[in-house]
Design a protein around this motif. Structure first.
Motif, mmCIF file in Angstrom:
data_model
loop_
_atom_site.group_PDB
_atom_site.id
_atom_site.type_symbol
_atom_site.label_atom_id
_atom_site.label_comp_id
_atom_site.label_asym_id
_atom_site.label_seq_id
_atom_site.Cartn_x
_atom_site.Cartn_y
_atom_site.Cartn_z
ATOM 1 N N ASP A 38 -87.294 8.927 -16.216
ATOM 2 C CA ASP A 38 -86.153 9.678 -16.244
ATOM 3 C C ASP A 38 -84.992 9.051 -15.532
ATOM 4 O O ASP A 38 -83.955 9.402 -15.826
ATOM 5 C CB ASP A 38 -86.771 10.895 -15.618
ATOM 6 C CG ASP A 38 -87.679 11.631 -16.387
ATOM 7 O OD1 ASP A 38 -87.765 11.542 -17.752
ATOM 8 O OD2 ASP A 38 -88.399 12.638 -16.103
ATOM 9 N N GLN A 39 -85.314 8.477 -14.265
ATOM 10 C CA GLN A 39 -84.047 7.887 -13.594
ATOM 11 C C GLN A 39 -83.580 6.822 -14.370
ATOM 12 O O GLN A 39 -82.259 6.661 -14.355
ATOM 13 C CB GLN A 39 -84.588 7.447 -12.156
ATOM 14 C CG GLN A 39 -85.110 8.558 -11.259
ATOM 15 C CD GLN A 39 -85.548 7.833 -9.848
ATOM 16 O OE1 GLN A 39 -86.348 6.923 -10.082
ATOM 17 N NE2 GLN A 39 -85.444 8.473 -8.955
ATOM 18 N N ALA A 40 -84.351 6.106 -14.876
ATOM 19 C CA ALA A 40 -83.789 5.014 -15.824
ATOM 20 C C ALA A 40 -83.074 5.332 -17.039
ATOM 21 O O ALA A 40 -82.074 4.911 -17.341
ATOM 22 C CB ALA A 40 -84.980 3.935 -16.472
ATOM 23 N N ARG A 41 -83.576 6.477 -17.722
ATOM 24 C CA ARG A 41 -82.823 7.233 -18.803
ATOM 25 C C ARG A 41 -81.470 7.680 -18.443
ATOM 26 O O ARG A 41 -80.522 7.639 -19.101
ATOM 27 C CB ARG A 41 -83.802 8.340 -19.280
ATOM 28 C CG ARG A 41 -82.961 8.990 -20.660
ATOM 29 C CD ARG A 41 -83.918 10.153 -21.111
ATOM 30 N NE ARG A 41 -85.213 9.326 -21.687
ATOM 31 C CZ ARG A 41 -85.511 8.794 -23.139
ATOM 32 N NH1 ARG A 41 -84.269 8.982 -23.697
ATOM 33 N NH2 ARG A 41 -86.412 8.338 -23.436
ATOM 34 N N ASN A 42 -81.434 8.559 -17.144
ATOM 35 C CA ASN A 42 -80.151 8.875 -16.508
ATOM 36 C C ASN A 42 -78.980 7.702 -16.589
ATOM 37 O O ASN A 42 -77.755 7.749 -16.929
ATOM 38 C CB ASN A 42 -80.345 9.650 -15.480
ATOM 39 C CG ASN A 42 -81.116 11.021 -15.753
ATOM 40 O OD1 ASN A 42 -80.971 11.598 -16.851
ATOM 41 N ND2 ASN A 42 -81.890 11.642 -14.666
ATOM 42 N N ARG A 43 -79.775 6.649 -16.005
ATOM 43 C CA ARG A 43 -78.652 5.381 -15.765
ATOM 44 C C ARG A 43 -78.354 4.894 -17.095
ATOM 45 O O ARG A 43 -77.303 4.616 -17.274
ATOM 46 C CB ARG A 43 -79.544 4.314 -14.880
ATOM 47 C CG ARG A 43 -78.602 3.054 -14.654
ATOM 48 C CD ARG A 43 -77.292 3.464 -14.180
ATOM 49 N NE ARG A 43 -76.713 2.097 -13.861
ATOM 50 C CZ ARG A 43 -75.415 2.111 -13.492
ATOM 51 N NH1 ARG A 43 -74.636 3.299 -13.866
ATOM 52 N NH2 ARG A 43 -74.585 1.136 -13.358
ATOM 53 N N LYS B 160 -83.730 13.179 -31.282
ATOM 54 C CA LYS B 160 -82.204 13.589 -30.932
ATOM 55 C C LYS B 160 -81.800 13.200 -29.349
ATOM 56 O O LYS B 160 -80.741 12.807 -29.053
ATOM 57 C CB LYS B 160 -81.908 14.778 -31.139
ATOM 58 C CG LYS B 160 -82.850 15.725 -30.177
ATOM 59 C CD LYS B 160 -82.268 17.394 -30.199
ATOM 60 C CE LYS B 160 -83.266 18.385 -29.303
ATOM 61 N NZ LYS B 160 -83.026 19.738 -29.141
ATOM 62 N N ASP B 161 -82.860 12.734 -28.602
ATOM 63 C CA ASP B 161 -82.698 12.362 -27.326
ATOM 64 C C ASP B 161 -82.633 10.879 -27.102
ATOM 65 O O ASP B 161 -82.440 10.382 -25.913
ATOM 66 C CB ASP B 161 -83.611 12.859 -26.234
ATOM 67 C CG ASP B 161 -83.680 14.312 -26.342
ATOM 68 O OD1 ASP B 161 -82.480 14.950 -26.297
ATOM 69 O OD2 ASP B 161 -84.665 15.112 -25.913
#
Length: 452
Positions: free
Chosen positions: A78-83, A29-30
């Motif tokens: 995590d930083q890449a995912r947020n971007r 789901k993510d």
């Protein structure tokens, strides 16, 4: 196609292959569609985001586009995912992330360009700096008369700069310049016209250099020229002037006598140097770079003028204690009319003011003369020569005018220099002046053949 949740474990476990490959995010789901990790043969690991934009009014989408989020190490998973989430939201709203980034870079560059342009305007293109560069260029050009250069600098420093100082040249408008001209009283038409003319030359020079897009003077109305002066000193007035001159000290005393007797322009007489004079032939040769029309002028010297120059030469001999110099031998170099001994006189206004005061003191009861200018002495000589019966062509030659008989086709084919005729005319004029001063005649005119 490799798929896996883009986590630290996945990134660390990714192995280098012979070819570049991408691991796409697959975390249930993510999962962020289009988010991936690119692994290069060199061992580089880069987070990317791939997307398609819907075409306006169409169901299909554009070809896939890739956006580089950043290198692993500089960014955590995590930083890449947020971007990637931010980029996905932009795509959902129809915004192209790549184009948005380019637009942001362009906007940043534009801000930088504007800042640099503003800095240039405030440092290099303010009026006074551009004007000073123009003056240096204008003064460096060959053939400029000292009077022209002096007037150009006066217009810039006294008329333009007080109103335009600190203002960038590209921001100066016709209204700014018109305001400067309008502030000059209408009776000073020559000044108004001079401001217009020199401003036009200055701004055209700046435009040709690419410092401004257009010359603001180009569409301005040219101020009307002053009415031609017709003032001529009558014989009794000329006597008053001469007697006032006699009360002056050198160099102004000799300066005005030479103006009256030779009829040459004030700058030419003031700038006279001994090297231009030849006592043996009683001639004064003014080089072309000192004449208004650029043509060398040979001025025959009447006996009265030679005597005046003898007096100046003798005074110089006494001052410098040159006992061995023949009283009738003129110096070879240096200025003839000088206040400090090394430079020619330039204080024309001061000289005229001192003469006006001397005339007023001499003729207190009779009153002062009507307003007159130094240039009126040339007109007085020209009129006097006509009264003496001198041919118009000779008068033009005496004044070094390239007009009338000396202009156009006649000027091209008529090469006679009127040397002898000029000598006779100037000698007759000197005799006429001396007889007026001595009271030998009143309004009568001597015959042309008389010599002085």
């Amino acid at each position: 196609m490799a798929k896996a949740p883009i986590t630290k474990r996945t990134v660390d476990a990714a192995k280098v292959a012979l070819r570049e490959y991408v691991i796409w995010d697959d975390g249930g789901k993510d999962t962020i569609k289009g988010f991936g990790l690119k692994v290069t043969p060199a061992g580089g690991k880069v987070y990317i985001y791939q997307y398609r934009l819907a075409r306006p009014g169409m169901a299909d989408k554009t070809a896939p586009r890739k956006y580089t989020i950043g290198k692993h190490g500089n960014l955590t998973p995590d930083q890449a995912r947020n971007r990637a989430k931010e980029l996905a939201a932009m795509v959902e709203m129809g915004i192209d992330p790549r184009q948005a980034e380019l637009d942001a870079i362009g906007a940043k560059d534009e801000v930088k360009r504007q800042a640099e342009s503003k800095a240039k305007l405030e440092s290099e293109l303010v009026f006074e700096k551009v004007a000073e560069r123009w003056l240096e260029h204008y003064e460096a050009e060959k053939g400029r008369r000292p009077r022209t250069l002096e007037q150009a600098r006066h217009i810039v420093k006294m008329r333009l700069e007080p109103a335009l100082k600190g203002k960038p040249l590209p921001h100066i408008t016709r209204g700014d310049l018109q305001g400067i001209i309008d502030a000059i009283p209408m009776k000073h038409r020559a000044s108004r016209l001079a401001v217009y003319a020199y401003s036009s030359v200055l701004f055209r020079w700046a435009m040709e250099r690419g410092e401004i897009a257009d010359n603001p003077v180009r569409l301005m109305a040219k101020p009307s020229a002053p009415e031609p002066r017709k003032r001529v000193l009558h014989d009794d007035e000329l006597v008053k002037v001469w007697e006032g001159v006699e009360r002056l000290r050198d160099p102004y005393r000799a300066y005005f006598k030479l103006l009256i007797l030779t009829g040459q322009r004030r700058e030419e007489v003031a700038g006279m140097v001994w090297a231009e004079l030849d006592r043996g032939t009683s001639t004064w040769t003014i080089p072309g770079n000192r004449t208004k029309n650029g043509m060398a002028q040979i001025v025959p010297l009447a006996r009265t003028v030679v005597e005046e120059l003898d007096r100046l030469a003798l005074a110089l001999k006494v001052k410098t204690e040159l006992d061995e110099m023949d009283p009738k031998q003129w110096p070879k170099f240096g200025p003839v009319l000088t206040t400090y001994g090394k430079t020619v006189i330039k204080s024309y206004s001061k000289a005229k003011a001192e003469l006006d005061n001397a005339i007023a003191k001499t003729f207190t009861e009779a009153g002062s003369l009507q307003a007159w200018r130094v240039h009126d002495l040339r007109r007085t000589l020209a009129t006097g020569l006509q009264r003496l019966g001198v041919r118009f062509e000779v008068t033009e030659a005496v004044l070094n005018h390239v007009s009338g008989a000396r202009s156009g086709v006649a000027g091209i084919y008529q090469r006679h220099d009127w040397k002898d005729e000029k000598r006779i005319a100037l000698s007759a004029w000197a005799t006429h002046v001396q007889r007026l001063i001595s009271g030998a005649i009143s309004n009568n005119v001597i015959e042309l053949g008389a010599r002085a």
